[in-house]
Design an enzyme around this catalytic site. Structure first.
Site, PDB file in Angstrom:
ATOM      1  CG  ASP A  46      -2.643   4.881   2.633  1.00  9.61           C
ATOM      2  OD1 ASP A  46      -2.809   5.242   3.818  1.00  9.61           O
ATOM      3  OD2 ASP A  46      -3.195   5.450   1.661  1.00  9.61           O
ATOM      4  CB  SER A  47       0.482   5.340   7.740  1.00 10.56           C
ATOM      5  OG  SER A  47       0.114   4.082   8.273  1.00 10.56           O
ATOM      6  CG  ASP A  85      -5.462   2.179   4.315  1.00 12.95           C
ATOM      7  OD1 ASP A  85      -6.702   2.238   4.429  1.00 12.95           O
ATOM      8  OD2 ASP A  85      -4.683   2.971   4.878  1.00 12.95           O
ATOM      9  CE  LYS A 115      -7.842   3.236   7.111  1.00 13.77           C
ATOM     10  NZ  LYS A 115      -7.512   4.348   6.194  1.00 13.77           N
ATOM     11  CD  GLU A 117      -7.271   8.297   2.751  1.00 16.65           C
ATOM     12  OE1 GLU A 117      -7.258   9.353   2.072  1.00 16.65           O
ATOM     13  OE2 GLU A 117      -6.268   7.857   3.326  1.00 16.65           O
ATOM     14  CD  GLU A 184      -5.741  10.745   9.742  1.00 16.63           C
ATOM     15  OE1 GLU A 184      -6.083   9.780   9.026  1.00 16.63           O
ATOM     16  OE2 GLU A 184      -4.574  11.194   9.783  1.00 16.63           O
TER      17      GLU A 184
END
Ligand code: KIV
Length: 280
Positions: A46-47, A85, A115, A117, A184
């Protein structure tokens, strides 16, 4: 390694002490090139929100944005494991929504894993998604979707409390069955310690060489994203300047009628043009 890289290869790589490589991609040509270069896994991160869509963070990225870009990457990646993501709030509204959204990334997007978070606070969602047959990758340390909680992009795990929390989250994710965990901006000694403590592979970004693999954001490593240059990244090429120079040359050539030439054009019999002149 021949054939497609799978989540099983992630686990095997850790056993074999072979470093796993992961890069991000958001479009077909980039995915095709890095796949052909031999990267093990491609993350449609999602960057995307920052490096492609021009937002200041990842918060405004939607499921539809992710699906649009995952589909393009999947078309380009023949060998690498494509991980999609789950965007902000797509796995925080109950297990039903989490499984539904994770499932969409596979059934509509075509990626092979998702993925998300967070650790213990999302563990029930992680378990539900895995129970549905969807491989999950965790993401701990600096988690960009929590930027408003962290108050900016900051390394995490520098105090005994936060270091303990990251380790506890990593163990909980492993017990829930994730196939990998992104760490990260975790101090490198802590990331090494976690990597040694776990059977699950860790994939570092800004977390040192002790992780079992590394991930970087592709536009950062080729200089295509020029708003800022993260300390943890490394620039392997300067496509940004190359593109700027190419655009300047093109503008100059069009302005001075240097481009296009006959070589770039199509021909027609003179007789046809003459006929048109007679008619109009
Ligand atoms: O969105 C992303 O690209 C990521 C990587 C930075 C790990 O989550």
């Amino acid at each position: 390694m021949n054939g497609k890289f799978t989540v099983a290869n992630f686990r095997q790589a850790k056993k074999d002490n072979r470093r796993i490589t992961m890069l991000t991609a958001y479009d077909y040509p980039t995915a095709k090139i890095i796949d052909e270069a031999g990267v093990d896994s491609i993350l449609v991160g999602d960057s995307l929100g920052m490096v492609v869509l021009g937002y200041e963070d990842t918060i405004r990225v939607t499921m539809e944005d992710m699906l649009h870009h995952i589909k393009a990457v999947v078309r380009g990646a023949k060998r690498a494991l494509v991980v999609g993501d789950l965007p902000f709030l797509s796995y925080h509204m109950g297990k039903y929504e989490s499984v539904k959204n994770a499932g969409r990334l596979l059934t509509e997007g075509g990626c092979k894993a998702v993925k998300l978070e967070g650790g213990i606070e999302v563990i029930e969602d992680v378990k539900a998604i895995i129970s549905a047959g969807i491989p999950v990758m965790g993401h701990l340390g600096y988690t960009p979707q929590s930027v408003n909680i962290f108050g900016g992009h900051k390394a995490q795990g520098k105090t005994i409390e936060t270091a303990r929390k990251i380790l506890a989250d990593a163990i909980a994710l492993q017990e829930a069955g994730v196939f990998g965990i992104v760490l990260e901006c975790v101090p490198y000694k802590l990331a090494s310690f976690i990597s040694e403590r776990l059977d699950t592979p860790t994939i570092g970004i800004g977390s040192g060489a002790g992780c079992n693999g590394q991930v970087l954001v592709t536009p950062d490593i080729v200089g295509l994203f020029r708003d800022f240059s993260p300390r943890h990244s490394k620039r392997y090429a300067d496509f940004g300047n190359m593109l700027e120079e190419a655009a300047k040359s093109y503008i100059l050539e069009v302005n001075h009628s240097v481009f296009p030439t006959e070589k770039n054009s199509f021909t027609v019999e003179d007789e046809i043009i003459e006929q048109l002149r007679r008619e109009f």
